[in-house]
Design a protein around this motif. Structure first.
Motif, PDB file in Angstrom:
ATOM      1  N   GLY A 117      78.189  59.335  40.884  1.00  0.00           N
ATOM      2  CA  GLY A 117      78.013  60.465  39.995  1.00  0.00           C
ATOM      3  C   GLY A 117      76.580  60.804  39.647  1.00  0.00           C
ATOM      4  N   ASN A 118      76.377  62.079  39.324  1.00  0.00           N
ATOM      5  CA  ASN A 118      75.090  62.570  38.850  1.00  0.00           C
ATOM      6  C   ASN A 118      75.074  62.485  37.333  1.00  0.00           C
ATOM      7  OD1 ASN A 118      74.841  63.163  41.530  1.00  0.00           O
ATOM      8  ND2 ASN A 118      74.338  65.320  41.248  1.00  0.00           N
ATOM      9  N   ILE A 119      74.064  61.821  36.800  1.00  0.00           N
ATOM     10  CA  ILE A 119      74.000  61.594  35.358  1.00  0.00           C
ATOM     11  C   ILE A 119      73.384  62.798  34.652  1.00  0.00           C
ATOM     12  CG2 ILE A 119      73.267  59.998  33.556  1.00  0.00           C
ATOM     13  CD1 ILE A 119      72.812  57.928  35.860  1.00  0.00           C
ATOM     14  N   ILE A 120      72.209  63.221  35.117  1.00  0.00           N
ATOM     15  CA  ILE A 120      71.510  64.356  34.514  1.00  0.00           C
ATOM     16  C   ILE A 120      70.713  65.054  35.600  1.00  0.00           C
ATOM     17  CG2 ILE A 120      69.560  62.883  33.846  1.00  0.00           C
ATOM     18  CD1 ILE A 120      69.196  64.690  31.381  1.00  0.00           C
ATOM     19  N   GLN A 121      70.572  66.366  35.493  1.00  0.00           N
ATOM     20  CA  GLN A 121      69.820  67.098  36.498  1.00  0.00           C
ATOM     21  C   GLN A 121      69.471  68.487  35.985  1.00  0.00           C
ATOM     22  OE1 GLN A 121      73.550  66.856  39.004  1.00  0.00           O
ATOM     23  NE2 GLN A 121      72.614  68.689  39.902  1.00  0.00           N
ATOM     24  N   LYS A 122      68.463  69.050  36.595  1.00  0.00           N
ATOM     25  CA  LYS A 122      68.140  70.465  36.389  1.00  0.00           C
ATOM     26  C   LYS A 122      67.900  71.055  37.774  1.00  0.00           C
ATOM     27  CE  LYS A 122      65.556  73.720  33.529  1.00  0.00           C
ATOM     28  NZ  LYS A 122      65.214  74.753  34.521  1.00  0.00           N
ATOM     29  N   GLY A 123      68.856  71.854  38.226  1.00  0.00           N
ATOM     30  CA  GLY A 123      68.838  72.348  39.582  1.00  0.00           C
ATOM     31  C   GLY A 123      69.583  71.412  40.522  1.00  0.00           C
ATOM     32  N   GLN A 124      69.771  71.890  41.752  1.00  0.00           N
ATOM     33  CA  GLN A 124      70.443  71.123  42.789  1.00  0.00           C
ATOM     34  C   GLN A 124      69.582  71.103  44.045  1.00  0.00           C
ATOM     35  OE1 GLN A 124      74.794  72.429  40.952  1.00  0.00           O
ATOM     36  NE2 GLN A 124      74.584  72.472  43.173  1.00  0.00           N
ATOM     37  N   SER A 125      70.105  70.495  45.104  1.00  0.00           N
ATOM     38  CA  SER A 125      69.269  70.181  46.258  1.00  0.00           C
ATOM     39  C   SER A 125      68.693  71.402  46.960  1.00  0.00           C
ATOM     40  CB  SER A 125      70.056  69.338  47.262  1.00  0.00           C
ATOM     41  OG  SER A 125      71.190  70.050  47.734  1.00  0.00           O
ATOM     42  N   THR A 126      69.343  72.563  46.818  1.00  0.00           N
ATOM     43  CA  THR A 126      68.850  73.769  47.476  1.00  0.00           C
ATOM     44  C   THR A 126      68.300  74.799  46.482  1.00  0.00           C
ATOM     45  OG1 THR A 126      71.063  74.761  47.453  1.00  0.00           O
ATOM     46  CG2 THR A 126      70.445  73.483  49.399  1.00  0.00           C
ATOM     47  N   THR A 127      68.157  74.403  45.240  1.00  0.00           N
ATOM     48  CA  THR A 127      67.690  75.337  44.213  1.00  0.00           C
ATOM     49  C   THR A 127      66.246  75.764  44.476  1.00  0.00           C
ATOM     50  OG1 THR A 127      69.143  74.353  42.544  1.00  0.00           O
ATOM     51  CG2 THR A 127      67.259  75.626  41.747  1.00  0.00           C
ATOM     52  N   GLU A 128      66.006  77.067  44.434  1.00  0.00           N
ATOM     53  CA  GLU A 128      64.641  77.570  44.577  1.00  0.00           C
ATOM     54  C   GLU A 128      63.812  77.097  43.392  1.00  0.00           C
ATOM     55  OE1 GLU A 128      62.273  81.852  45.011  1.00  0.00           O
ATOM     56  OE2 GLU A 128      64.474  81.773  44.950  1.00  0.00           O
ATOM     57  N   GLY A 129      62.634  76.570  43.698  1.00  0.00           N
ATOM     58  CA  GLY A 129      61.752  76.070  42.653  1.00  0.00           C
ATOM     59  C   GLY A 129      61.807  74.575  42.445  1.00  0.00           C
ATOM     60  N   GLY A 130      62.742  73.892  43.172  1.00  0.00           N
ATOM     61  CA  GLY A 130      62.819  72.436  43.071  1.00  0.00           C
ATOM     62  C   GLY A 130      63.842  71.979  42.050  1.00  0.00           C
ATOM     63  N   ASN A 131      63.950  70.670  41.897  1.00  0.00           N
ATOM     64  CA  ASN A 131      64.900  70.100  40.944  1.00  0.00           C
ATOM     65  C   ASN A 131      64.543  68.651  40.653  1.00  0.00           C
ATOM     66  OD1 ASN A 131      65.941  69.257  43.679  1.00  0.00           O
ATOM     67  ND2 ASN A 131      67.524  68.265  42.437  1.00  0.00           N
ATOM     68  N   PHE A 132      65.164  68.109  39.614  1.00  0.00           N
ATOM     69  CA  PHE A 132      65.100  66.664  39.379  1.00  0.00           C
ATOM     70  C   PHE A 132      66.488  66.186  38.986  1.00  0.00           C
ATOM     71  CE2 PHE A 132      64.150  68.343  35.116  1.00  0.00           C
ATOM     72  CZ  PHE A 132      64.987  67.587  34.306  1.00  0.00           C
ATOM     73  N   LYS A 133      66.767  64.908  39.234  1.00  0.00           N
ATOM     74  CA  LYS A 133      68.067  64.358  38.838  1.00  0.00           C
ATOM     75  C   LYS A 133      68.024  62.839  38.803  1.00  0.00           C
ATOM     76  CE  LYS A 133      70.305  64.048  43.403  1.00  0.00           C
ATOM     77  NZ  LYS A 133      71.507  64.416  44.185  1.00  0.00           N
ATOM     78  N   LEU A 134      68.955  62.279  38.030  1.00  0.00           N
ATOM     79  CA  LEU A 134      69.286  60.861  38.066  1.00  0.00           C
ATOM     80  C   LEU A 134      70.745  60.761  38.469  1.00  0.00           C
ATOM     81  CD1 LEU A 134      66.823  60.867  35.957  1.00  0.00           C
ATOM     82  CD2 LEU A 134      67.763  58.695  35.186  1.00  0.00           C
ATOM     83  N   GLN A 135      71.036  59.880  39.422  1.00  0.00           N
ATOM     84  CA  GLN A 135      72.401  59.645  39.851  1.00  0.00           C
ATOM     85  C   GLN A 135      72.621  58.146  39.999  1.00  0.00           C
ATOM     86  OE1 GLN A 135      72.944  61.612  43.622  1.00  0.00           O
ATOM     87  NE2 GLN A 135      71.233  60.571  44.593  1.00  0.00           N
ATOM     88  N   ILE A 136      73.872  57.748  40.259  1.00  0.00           N
ATOM     89  CA  ILE A 136      74.157  56.311  40.262  1.00  0.00           C
ATOM     90  C   ILE A 136      75.140  55.942  41.375  1.00  0.00           C
ATOM     91  CG2 ILE A 136      75.962  56.564  38.474  1.00  0.00           C
ATOM     92  CD1 ILE A 136      74.805  53.845  37.303  1.00  0.00           C
ATOM     93  N   PRO A 137      74.794  56.164  42.641  1.00  0.00           N
ATOM     94  CA  PRO A 137      75.668  55.763  43.750  1.00  0.00           C
ATOM     95  C   PRO A 137      75.773  54.244  43.844  1.00  0.00           C
ATOM     96  CG  PRO A 137      73.527  56.449  44.575  1.00  0.00           C
ATOM     97  CD  PRO A 137      73.547  56.781  43.113  1.00  0.00           C
ATOM     98  N   ASN A 138      76.975  53.765  44.043  1.00  0.00           N
ATOM     99  CA  ASN A 138      77.223  52.320  44.142  1.00  0.00           C
ATOM    100  C   ASN A 138      76.726  51.563  42.928  1.00  0.00           C
ATOM    101  OD1 ASN A 138      78.373  52.499  46.813  1.00  0.00           O
ATOM    102  ND2 ASN A 138      76.281  52.801  47.568  1.00  0.00           N
ATOM    103  N   GLY A 139      76.658  52.239  41.777  1.00  0.00           N
ATOM    104  CA  GLY A 139      76.222  51.595  40.549  1.00  0.00           C
ATOM    105  C   GLY A 139      74.728  51.375  40.449  1.00  0.00           C
ATOM    106  N   LYS A 140      73.963  51.873  41.444  1.00  0.00           N
ATOM    107  CA  LYS A 140      72.511  51.706  41.460  1.00  0.00           C
ATOM    108  C   LYS A 140      71.843  53.039  41.129  1.00  0.00           C
ATOM    109  CE  LYS A 140      72.615  48.104  45.028  1.00  0.00           C
ATOM    110  NZ  LYS A 140      72.097  47.699  46.377  1.00  0.00           N
ATOM    111  N   VAL A 141      71.041  53.046  40.089  1.00  0.00           N
ATOM    112  CA  VAL A 141      70.425  54.294  39.663  1.00  0.00           C
ATOM    113  C   VAL A 141      69.386  54.757  40.679  1.00  0.00           C
ATOM    114  CG1 VAL A 141      69.028  55.413  37.888  1.00  0.00           C
ATOM    115  CG2 VAL A 141      70.793  53.779  37.231  1.00  0.00           C
ATOM    116  N   GLN A 142      69.403  56.047  40.969  1.00  0.00           N
ATOM    117  CA  GLN A 142      68.364  56.703  41.770  1.00  0.00           C
ATOM    118  C   GLN A 142      67.784  57.837  40.940  1.00  0.00           C
ATOM    119  OE1 GLN A 142      70.376  58.185  45.231  1.00  0.00           O
ATOM    120  NE2 GLN A 142      70.238  56.254  46.349  1.00  0.00           N
ATOM    121  N   CYS A 143      66.468  57.997  41.000  1.00  0.00           N
ATOM    122  CA  CYS A 143      65.868  59.165  40.371  1.00  0.00           C
ATOM    123  C   CYS A 143      65.043  59.893  41.415  1.00  0.00           C
ATOM    124  CB  CYS A 143      65.033  58.794  39.153  1.00  0.00           C
ATOM    125  SG  CYS A 143      63.394  58.134  39.464  1.00  0.00           S
ATOM    126  N   SER A 144      65.094  61.218  41.373  1.00  0.00           N
ATOM    127  CA  SER A 144      64.376  61.996  42.370  1.00  0.00           C
ATOM    128  C   SER A 144      63.799  63.256  41.747  1.00  0.00           C
ATOM    129  CB  SER A 144      65.281  62.352  43.555  1.00  0.00           C
ATOM    130  OG  SER A 144      66.312  63.230  43.149  1.00  0.00           O
TER     131      SER A 144
END
Length: 232
Positions: A117-144
Motif C-alpha cells: 500500500g501507498n501511505i502518503i503521496q502527492k501526485g502519481q507516477s505519471t503526474t506532470e510536475g513530479g510527485n513524492f510518496k511513501l509506500q510499504i511493499p512487503n512491509g518495507k517502507v520505500q520513499c521516493s
C-alpha cells in the motif's frame, strides 16, 4: 510522542555533516495530529497554516491502539474493483505541499501488519510536475521523490509490519534522498531530483486516480498516529 525536526536530523544522517539551515529556518508546512473522534470528517492541521483534509467515510478516526489515538485504514483486496475513494484522507492542493526545490521532509507514525500500500503521496507516477510518496511493499517502507531531473528512492532494508508503532521520515535535500525509521537512518541515495511541483491534492491511504483494473489503488492497511511535513 513529542514532535522533533526530522529534516535536520535526517539531513545530517544523509550527508554526514550538519545542514546549512538552522533549526529556526525549518518551516512547519503541516502537522496533522489525527486525534479527531470517531465520525469526524475533517483532519485538522495544527501548524496554523490551515491545510485541513477531508476524512473519507471508510477511514476509522478516533481509534486507540497501544496507548495512541489515530486513524485506521482497513485492508482492501489489491486490484479488486471497485475503487474505494472513502478509504482516503484528501488534503486539497496547496503550493506549500509541493517540495519545489526546497529541502523537504515527511514524517509519520504508523503501525501495520500489512505488506502493501501507498501511505502518503502527492501526485502519481505519471503526474506532470513530479510527485513524492511513501509506500510499504512487503512491509518495507520505500520513499521516493520524482522531479524534473529524475527519480530517487530510498528502500528500507527490513520490514516494520510487526504491529508496533514506528516513526518513519522521508527527506529530500539537494544532495539526495534518505529514509529514517525510529530516528535511525536506514537508507539513502545521493543525487538531485530537481523541482517537484504539481497541482494534485495530497492523499493518505492510497491513490486518488485509480480504478482497481488498469490502475491499482494501492490502499494502505494499518493505523497512523500523526503526519507532519517540514521544509527549509
Amino acid at each position: 510522542m513529542r514532535r522533533w525536526f526530522p529534516l535536520l536530523v535526517t539531513t545530517i544522517l544523509l550527508t554526514g555533516t550538519p545542514m546549512a539551515a538552522r533549526a529556526s529556518e525549518v518551516t512547519s508546512v503541516a502537522y496533522w495530529p489525527m486525534n479527531e473522534p470517531a465520525g469526524a470528517t475533517v483532519m485538522s492541521d495544527s501548524s496554523g497554516n490551515g491545510l485541513d483534509g477531508q476524512i473519507g467515510d471508510e477511514v476509522g478516526a478516533g481509534v486507540t491502539a497501544q496507548g495512541s489515538t489515530g486513524y485506521r485504514f482497513d485492508r482492501l483486496e489489491p486490484d479488486t474493483p471497485p475503487p474505494h475513494p472513502g478509504h482516503l484522507v484528501v488534503v486539497p492542493d496547496d503550493p506549500a505541499l509541493n517540495p519545489g526545490d526546497r529541502d523537504f521532509a515527511v514524517t509519520l507514525r504508523l503501525r501495520t501488519t500489512g505488506h502493501f500500500g501507498n501511505i502518503i503521496q502527492k501526485g502519481q507516477s505519471t503526474t506532470e510536475g513530479g510527485n513524492f510518496k511513501l509506500q510499504i511493499p512487503n512491509g518495507k517502507v520505500q520513499c521516493s521523490f520524482r522531479g524534473d531531473h529524475g527519480v530517487l528512492e530510498a528502500d528500507a532494508p527490513y520490514a516494520i509490519n510487526d504491529g508496533d508503532w514506528h516513526v518513519v521520515t522521508c527527506v529530500r535535500v539537494s544532495t539526495g534522498v534518505a529514509l529514517a525509521i525510529d530516528g535511525q537512518r536506514v537508507a539513502g541515495r545521493q543525487g538531485w531530483t530537481g523541482t517537484i511541483r504539481n497541482n494534485w491534492p495530497l492523499t493518505i491511504g492510497g491513490k486518488l486516480d485509480c480504478d482497481q483494473r488498469t490502475v491499482g489503488c494501492d490502499y494502505y492497511a494499518g493505523d497512523i498516529d500523526y503526519t507532519e511535513i517540514n521544509s527549509a
